[in-house]
Design an enzyme around this catalytic site. Structure first.
Site, PDB file in Angstrom:
ATOM      1  CB  ALA B  12     -33.636  61.462 -56.730  1.00 13.62           C
ATOM      2  CB  ALA B  13     -38.636  61.078 -56.163  1.00 13.84           C
ATOM      3  CB  SER B  40     -31.871  68.432 -59.270  1.00 18.96           C
ATOM      4  OG  SER B  40     -31.884  67.364 -60.198  1.00 18.96           O
ATOM      5  CB  CYS B  44     -25.822  58.398 -53.423  1.00 16.47           C
ATOM      6  SG  CYS B  44     -27.587  58.118 -53.439  1.00 16.47           S
ATOM      7  CB  VAL B  81     -41.998  77.140 -62.490  1.00 12.10           C
ATOM      8  CG1 VAL B  81     -41.696  78.154 -61.388  1.00 12.10           C
ATOM      9  CG2 VAL B  81     -42.380  77.828 -63.795  1.00 12.10           C
ATOM     10  CG  ASP B 289     -35.482  58.735 -49.914  1.00 10.90           C
ATOM     11  OD1 ASP B 289     -35.451  57.976 -50.905  1.00 10.90           O
ATOM     12  OD2 ASP B 289     -34.464  59.193 -49.359  1.00 10.90           O
ATOM     13  CG  ASN B 311     -33.452  58.913 -60.473  1.00  9.09           C
ATOM     14  OD1 ASN B 311     -33.612  59.868 -61.211  1.00  9.09           O
ATOM     15  ND2 ASN B 311     -32.542  58.886 -59.514  1.00  9.09           N
ATOM     16  CE1 TYR B 432     -14.276  31.782 -69.000  1.00 13.71           C
ATOM     17  CE2 TYR B 432     -14.768  30.444 -70.928  1.00 13.71           C
ATOM     18  CZ  TYR B 432     -13.893  30.829 -69.925  1.00 13.71           C
ATOM     19  OH  TYR B 432     -12.657  30.273 -69.860  1.00 13.71           O
TER      20      TYR B 432
END
Lengths: 562, 562
Positions: B12-13, B40, B44, B81, B289, B311, B432
Site C-alpha cells: 500500500a504505502a 501491491s 485487508c 521499476v 505500517d 495510502n 435525512y
C-alpha cells in the site's frame, strides 16, 4: 403564576418544542393547538405509505415502540395539552392572546400566552391554473392527502406528477411501484433543480426512464381538462392524459398568521428569526418549515423546509421559550433521495449555486465503487465536488448511484460545517475495512483529485464540453486509454484507443499540435495519461472528468450506438 | 543527473509513494524493491479470501478494472521499476546506498539513492512459546499465508485463534463460515481491547457466541503440543484441541532496517517521522505500517497500522521525496469491523483511553434504529459517545449493531477532526430521508443526550453499575417505565413496572427516600421519567444508560431468566 407557553402546530417542530419546553420548565403550562386531526406524524413517510412500503398510517405517528403520539400520549407522557382541530386565526401581540377556532364545532375562543412558538409548517404550492380544483388533482402533504391518493392509485391508472423535486420523484416511484403509468412533468430543463447540477440530475432522469417513468422536462403545465374529474394535463400545445394528478411543484411557508400579526417576514417569504429562533417580537419564536434559516456556506437566509431541521429547531425554540438559552446555527443545504435503486444526495452548494453566489469554482467528478472493488456487493457511486479556487474550501458535494451515497454526504456535510478544505478532507481518518470502503474512500480520492486540480497538476474538462467539441467537429484528439476489451464493450464514438500501458511507447503516434483529451472508465487512468503526456512535452492535454462512467450521453455499445 | 528515488516495500504505502513521486517528478528514476513475490495487494482482503467471499487471490492485487498490479504494470503504467524477491538488508546513509539480496538467487547488489522511502510494513507478532514453530500454526499477513491457511481450513477441523483483535475476529468468522469449529482465545478480559470499551465489546462477544464461536477471554496461551503438527493449545492448566492455530496477537512495525541504519525509533517501536514523514535523516522518509503517527485527540505518537493510513501517507512521502511539499496531520484512531451480521467501529478514544489520557469524561450510550423506525429494514445500532467534561468536546464514538455503523463512525471521525463539541455535532445538517436515517439521526440524538448530561439535566448510570447494585442487594428502586407488554416480553429481574404514561398519576407509590433508577428500551423514556420525578421533587433519580437494549447481562425472557 405559571408561565404559559402556547405552541401553534403539533408536527415535527411544534411537538418537539412543546415537549422540550415542558421538560426544561416543568412548572410551565404548555398548550399546543393544531388545525388537523392527526398530529406529530412523519410526513416524509407518506410516499412510502403510498407504495405500501409502510403498511399502516399509524406507523407514521407512532413512537419507535409503537405508541401512537396522540393528544392523550402528550398529556400523559409529556405533560403537554394538545388541542386538535383547533386553528389559530389571529395573534394579538399586545394582549398576548391567540384567537382560536374549533374547526368541527366552529366555536371560537382565545388563549393567553407568555411565550408563543409558531410551528405552522408549510403547504404545497397550488398553481393558479384553469380547473386546478378538479377532483383527481391532489397534493402530498397531510395524512388525509395520503389516504385520498392511496385510494386513487390503482394499477393501470395514468398518473401525472407536476414537479420534479424530492416529493414529485418519491411519489413517482410510489405510484410506479403500484403499477400506474406515470408521467413526470418538470418546468425546468432538469430534474431536481437546486439539488443537483444538470449532469448529475441526468443520471437520476436516466434511471427514472429505465423504470418506466415518462419524464418531460422543460414542460410547463398550463391547465387541466376534465368534466367530473381530471382527464388531461395541458402543457401548452401538448397534453397528457391523466386519471390522477399530483401537484408537487414545491411548498410555501405558512407565514400568513405571523404576517397578519405584524411579525417580520424574510425575503424568502418565511418568518424571519434570529439565531435563538426569536421573531421580531421577543416573546414569539418560530421553528420548522414556517421560518427561514441561515445557509452556513453563503451566510444568506434560505427557506429549506426539512423534517430534520424542524426537529433541531423545535428543540432550540422550546428551550428559549421556556427560559433557557440555545441557538441554531443554520443549515448547509443537505438533501437526499432514494429513487428506485439509486440514491442521490447533495450538501452545500451545487456548481450552479456556487457560481450564482460569486464563487470562482473548481469541480471534480469522481465515480468509484462504494467499497473495496473486490468485495462482493460493491456498487458504484459518482461524486461531484465543488470547491472555492481561492481558498481550497469545499463548497458542495453531490453523490448519485446505487451505492452508499448517504455516508459520503453526511461526512462531507460535517466537514463543510467546519469549513474543511480539500486538503483537510483528503486526510480524514475514515473507517476502512473492505465491506465498507476502499482503502482510499471515494471522498478522499475525490478530495485528492481536487487538490491536484487546484494546484494545476490535473486539468479536467467536462463531459458536456467534450460532447460539444464532438458535435461541433472541433479538431482535437479524444484519447481512450482503457484496455482494448473495455473499449470494445462500450465507448464514445470518435475516440482513439491507446491503452494506458502502451502510451509511453506510442508517443510518436500522437499529434503535438492538437488538444488531447484523455479518458478511461472513471478518470484516474485519464489523469495518468495527462501526466505521462505532460512529462513527454505535450503542451495541451486534459482528461475528461469522471470518465465514461460519468458520461451522461449516448454510448457506443459493442459495435453499435446505444 | 536524474534524481534517484528508492522505495523499500511495494505494498500500500510503498506502491503509492513510488507512483506519486514519479507523477510529480517524471524526470526522477524511481525504483521499488520488495522481498516478496506478490506486490501491491490488499492484505485487508485476506480474511474474505479465506471465507471464499473473494474467490480469486488475484482480485486482491488487481485494479478495479481487473489489471494485475505486477512489476510489468508498474513499469508500463506508472513508469516505476519494481524488483520483487529483493530484500533490502542494510542502508549506508553516508554512501546513500541500500544493500540488496535477491532472495531466489542469493545475489547481492547495491542501489544508490538520492531520496529513500521506507515502506517496510509490519509483521505478525510471534509469541515466544514452546513449540510455536509446529506445522499448523499460522499467521494471516501475506498472500502466501492466505493460501496455506485456506488449504488447512477444512470443514469440521478444529481451529484455535490466538488474539481477539480485528484480524483474529475476521479470521474467526471466515473459518466458521467454512464450517470449522472455532475457539478464540484472548489474553485480556474482553475482545477488541483498545478498540471498544468492555460493555460494547460484550455485544460483539455475544454475537460471536451466537454464531457458534467459543470465546475464551482472560486466557493466556502458554504453549503448544503436537508431534508432527499442532494438536493442542495450552492455556496454563487448560488446553484446547486444535488441528489449526492462527496467531493473531497483533503486529509489530518492521523497523529493524531503519534502526540498524541509526534512524530514530519512537517509543512505540515504530520509525519516528515528522509531519512531512521525514525520518531523522532528511533524505529518508517513512510511511505506512513501519512508522508511527500523531493521534489527533491526544497529540501523542501512536502505532496504528491501517491500509487507509498507509495510502494517505504514501502519497505524502512520495510528494516530499520527489521535491514537493506535503504533510500528514495524523490519525484519530478510527477502526471498523464486520463480524457475521454486525458492524462494530470506533473513532477517537474509548472511555478507558480517555481516562488513561487524563480526561474527565462524560459518556452516553444510545441505542436506536439506523433509519426511520417505520421504514422496513431499519436495524438497531448502539452508540457510545465519550466527551470531555471541561470543554464539551467529543473525544470518541463507538458503535455496534446490525445497522449502518460505518456512516456514524465516519461522520463522528470528521467532526472530531475539527474538534467538534457535542453542541456542534447535535446541529450538523445530516442527510435525512426515511431510508437513510430518522429525522434526528442517531448521532444527533446521542449528542443531544450528551448536552443534557454535560449540563446536569440528564443523569445516567451505567448498566454495569446497576448490575452491581442488584448483585450487592443495595436498597434502591429499579423502575421499568416501559409498557406492560414490553415488560412482559423481556425484563430485568428486580425491576418494578410503572409505564411512563402512568408515572405522573402514581407518584405517591414511589419512595422519596431511596435512589430511583429508571429505564426503558433505549433510555429516552427513562430520561423522561427522571425529568418527571425531578419536577415532582424527588431528589435522587437517575436513568440507566442505553436502557434494556444496551444491557449486556442476563435478561428475564417472558417469565423466565435467559
Amino acid at each position: 403564576m405559571k408561565m404559559k407557553i402556547v405552541v401553534i402546530g403539533a408536527n415535527a417542530a411544534g411537538a418537539k418544542a412543546a415537549s422540550k419546553a415542558k421538560r426544561l420548565n416543568p412548572a410551565a403550562e404548555v398548550t399546543v393547538v393544531d388545525r388537523g386531526t392527526f398530529i406529530s406524524y412523519g410526513a416524509c413517510g407518506i410516499p412510502y405509505y403510498l407504495s405500501d412500503t409502510v403498511t399502516q398510517l399509524k406507523e407514521l405517528m407512532s413512537t419507535p415502540v409503537g405508541v401512537v403520539r396522540d393528544a392523550a400520549f402528550f398529556k400523559k407522557v409529556k405533560g403537554v395539552v394538545v388541542r386538535t382541530n383547533t386553528a389559530a386565526i389571529a395573534i394579538d401581540r399586545s394582549a398576548k392572546t391567540v384567537d382560536l377556532l374549533e374547526t368541527t364545532t366552529a366555536e371560537r375562543s382565545s388563549l393567553h400566552y407568555d411565550r408563543l412558538i409558531l410551528a405552522t409548517g408549510s403547504s404545497p404550492i397550488i398553481p393558479v391554473l384553469e380547473k386546478v380544483g378538479l377532483p383527481g388533482i391532489l397534493t402530498v402533504k397531510s395524512l388525509e392527502d395520503a389516504d385520498l391518493l392511496k385510494e386513487s392509485a390503482v394499477a393501470g391508472a395514468r398518473a401525472c406528477i407536476v414537479g420534479g423535486g424530492l416529493i414529485g420523484l418519491e411519489t413517482a416511484e410510489a405510484l410506479r411501484q403500484k403499477g400506474l403509468q406515470v408521467t413526470l412533468v418538470e418546468m425546468r430543463e432538469q430534474l431536481l433543480p437546486g439539488l443537483l447540477d444538470p449532469e448529475i440530475a441526468l443520471q437520476v432522469e436516466k434511471h427514472l426512464r429505465q423504470q418506466g417513468v415518462t419524464v418531460l422536462t422543460g414542460s410547463r403545465v398550463t391547465g387541466f381538462q376534465g368534466r367530473d374529474a381530471v382527464e388531461k394535463v395541458l402543457l401548452g400545445e401538448q397534453e397528457v392524459a391523466a386519471d390522477l394528478v399530483v401537484l408537487a411543484p414545491g411548498v410555501t411557508p405558512n407565514a400568513a398568521l405571523a404576517k397578519a400579526a405584524g411579525l417580520a417576514i424574510g425575503a424568502t417569504g418565511a418568518i424571519a428569526v434570529d439565531a435563538c429562533l426569536r421573531t421580531s417580537d421577543p416573546d414569539i419564536f418560530a421553528c420548522g418549515d414556517c421560518c427561514e434559516t441561515t445557509h452556513l456556506i453563503t451566510g444568506r437566509q434560505v427557506f429549506i423546509p426539512l423534517g430534520s431541521t424542524a426537529n433541531k429547531q423545535g428543540r432550540v425554540a422550546g428551550i428559549n421559550a421556556a427560559g433557557g438559552e440555545a441557538t441554531f446555527a443554520g443549515v448547509i443545504g443537505t438533501s437526499i433521495l432514494r429513487i428506485f435503486h439509486i440514491n442521490a444526495g447533495k450538501t452545500g452548494l451545487t456548481e450552479a449555486e456556487a457560481r450564482a453566489n460569486g464563487f470562482e469554482v473548481e469541480t471534480v467528478i469522481s465515480p468509484a465503487p462504494d467499497r473495496a472493488h473486490f468485495f462482493p456487493g460493491a456498487k458504484p457511486i459518482v461524486l461531484k465536488m465543488v470547491a472555492d479556487r481561492k481558498t481550497g474550501r469545499i463548497l458542495g458535494v453531490q453523490a448519485v448511484g446505487e451505492g452508499a451515497v448517504d455516508k459520503r454526504i453526511d461526512t462531507a456535510a460535517t466537514a463543510m460545517t467546519f469549513h474543511a478544505t480539500a486538503e483537510q478532507l483528503a486526510q480524514v481518518d475514515l473507517a476502512y475495512a473492505p465491506p465498507y470502503a476502499a482503502a482510499m474512500d471515494n471522498l478522499i480520492v475525490c478530495a485528492d483529485i481536487m487538490k491536484n486540480k487546484l494546484t494545476g497538476q490535473a486539468r479536467g474538462i467536462s463531459a458536456g464540453e467534450v460532447k460539444r467539441k464532438l458535435d461541433e467537429e472541433e479538431d482535437f484528439l479524444l484519447l481512450d486509454v482503457r484496455s482494448p476489451a473495455e473499449h470494445g464493450e462500450v465507448g464514445i464514438e470518435g475516440a482513439t484507443l491507446i491503452p494506458l500501458g502502451m502510451l509511453r511507447e506510442k508517443l510518436d503516434e500522437l499529434p503535438r499540435d492538437k488538444e488531447i483529451v484523455a479518458f478511461c472508465k472513471i478518470s484516474l487512468r485519464g489523469y495518468e495519461a495527462q501526466k505521462i503526456l505532460d512529462a513527454a512535452g505535450f503542451s495541451n492535454v486534459k482528461f475528461m472528468d469522471g470518465g465514461i462512467l460519468a458520461w451522461p450521453y449516448h454510448l457506443r455499445v459493442g459495435g453499435k450506438e446505444s
